[in-house]
Design an enzyme around this catalytic site. Structure first.
Site, short mmCIF file in Angstrom:
data_model
loop_
_atom_site.label_atom_id
_atom_site.label_comp_id
_atom_site.label_asym_id
_atom_site.label_seq_id
_atom_site.Cartn_x
_atom_site.Cartn_y
_atom_site.Cartn_z
N LEU A 70 86.94 99.99 39.16
CA LEU A 70 87.08 98.76 39.96
C LEU A 70 88.48 98.67 40.57
CD1 LEU A 70 85.46 96.49 37.21
CD2 LEU A 70 84.29 97.41 39.22
N GLU A 115 81.59 117.46 45.44
CA GLU A 115 82.37 118.04 46.54
C GLU A 115 81.92 119.49 46.80
OE1 GLU A 115 86.87 116.81 47.68
OE2 GLU A 115 86.67 118.24 46.05
N ASP A 157 89.75 111.18 39.36
CA ASP A 157 89.51 112.45 38.65
C ASP A 157 90.06 112.37 37.22
OD1 ASP A 157 88.35 113.54 40.94
OD2 ASP A 157 90.30 114.18 41.70
N ARG A 185 102.64 108.67 39.97
CA ARG A 185 103.33 109.89 40.40
C ARG A 185 102.64 110.48 41.63
NH1 ARG A 185 103.91 111.28 34.12
NH2 ARG A 185 101.76 111.98 34.22
N ASN A 223 90.72 122.80 46.03
CA ASN A 223 91.33 122.63 47.35
C ASN A 223 92.83 122.81 47.26
OD1 ASN A 223 88.88 121.80 48.53
ND2 ASN A 223 89.30 119.64 48.17
O1 RIB Z 1 89.93 113.23 44.24
C1 RIB Z 1 91.08 113.66 44.90
C2 RIB Z 1 90.81 114.96 45.60
O2 RIB Z 1 89.91 114.74 46.65
C3 RIB Z 1 92.03 115.58 46.24
O3 RIB Z 1 92.77 116.40 45.38
C4 RIB Z 1 91.45 116.32 47.43
O4 RIB Z 1 91.46 117.71 47.29
C5 RIB Z 1 90.03 115.79 47.57
O5 RIB Z 1 89.14 116.71 47.21
#
Ligand code: RIB
Length: 287
Positions: free
Chosen positions: A200, A137, A232, A265, A13
């Site tokens: 958590l 996603e 992530d 950040r 994205n």
């Molecule tokens: O996990 C964070 C991500 O979720 C963001 O970068 C955004 O693109 C969404 O997909």
């Protein structure tokens, strides 16, 4: 030591971020926000985090054939991620995430999936010999088929939450989810075939195997600026440390430290820490 290799099947994205005095409630308009754009998408974020932590990464993804794609892929390219399996579709736009962030670093995210929704299971490589990492996603049938074609370690981040066929949960060596997702998964958490890591929030994370807790770790104290993408980074760092043979408490400590650093950040990808930064934080050397 040979570097581990991971194939990420997931989303790309462009994140359009409004840093605002407060997040809007339904029907409310909040003014006074500042604007940023960053590369994002759960698949791309995890690919970048893996690369910064010392893994060779291949990304299997779809973008539009537009300027957003160049921007969205820029950091992955700079970090040497193999993008030869990222196909630009002429008739779809690159995925876009509209993100609101408040002064405490909390966020709200709306995703216009665009090309991410156009991934097709039949286009996947016939076999995936290296470790596989997927998020949710992108179309679930793509994730399910990638798991079927995987021949190595399989890691799944069940975000944003959706129910996958139970054979996927059984096959996964690692499932990563947050508390809300774990609640939604219910009893199936105990039926997972491999390790289950549950984040958590400020409390850190815990790990379960066969329904029994094997580790629980609190994150290092940091000043939170933006939590976007922290999950992530956690997922990527946990996969790296388990691949390297760390035990569950050690792997969770590494992943919590990496995620905590990323929350100090702004942005998802720009905030991904390097291995050196994570090790410095863990050894108390971080400045
Ligand atoms: O996990 C964070 C991500 O979720 C963001 O970068 C955004 O693109 C969404 O997909």
């Amino acid at each position: 030591m040979t570097r581990p290799v991971v194939r990420v099947v997931g989303s790309v994205n462009l994140d359009i971020v409004a840093r605002a005095p407060a997040l809007p409630r339904p029907g409310e308009t909040v003014i006074g926000a500042s604007l940023e754009r960053h590369p994002g998408g759960k698949g791309a974020n995890q690919a970048l985090a893996l690369a910064r932590l010392g893994t060779d990464v291949r990304l299997w993804a779809r973008t539009g054939d537009d300027a957003f794609a160049d921007e969205a892929l820029a950091l992955l390219k700079a970090e040497g991620v193999d993008l030869s399996e990222v196909v630009r579709l002429a008739d779809a736009h690159t995925g876009v995430a509209l993100i609101g962030v408040d002064p405490d670093g909390e966020n709200q995210i709306l995703v216009a999936s665009g090309a991410n929704a156009r991934m097709r299971p039949e286009d996947l490589p016939t076999e995936i010999p290296e470790a596989l990492l997927c998020q949710l996603e992108c179309p679930l049938e793509v994730v399910a088929e990638a798991v079927r074609r995987a021949r190595g370690l399989v890691a799944l981040n069940l975000a944003p939450f959706a129910l996958l066929p139970s054979e996927c949960l059984q096959r996964a060596d690692l499932l990563v989810l947050n508390e809300i997702e774990a609640e939604a998964l219910g009893d199936q958490v105990a039926q997972a075939g491999g390790a289950v890591a549950i984040t958590l929030g400020a409390e850190g994370a815990c790990m379960l195997r066969g329904g029994r807790q094997t580790a629980r770790v609190r994150p290092p104290a940091v000043r939170v600026v933006d939590t976007t993408g922290a999950g992530d980074v956690f997922t990527a760092a946990l996969l790296v440390s388990l691949q390297e043979g760390l035990d569950d408490p050690g792997a969770l400590r590494f992943a919590c430290a990496a995620a905590a650093l990323s929350a100090t950040r702004p942005g998802a990808q720009p905030a991904c820490p390097t291995r050196r930064e994570v090790e410095a934080l863990l050894s108390g050397d971080a400045t």
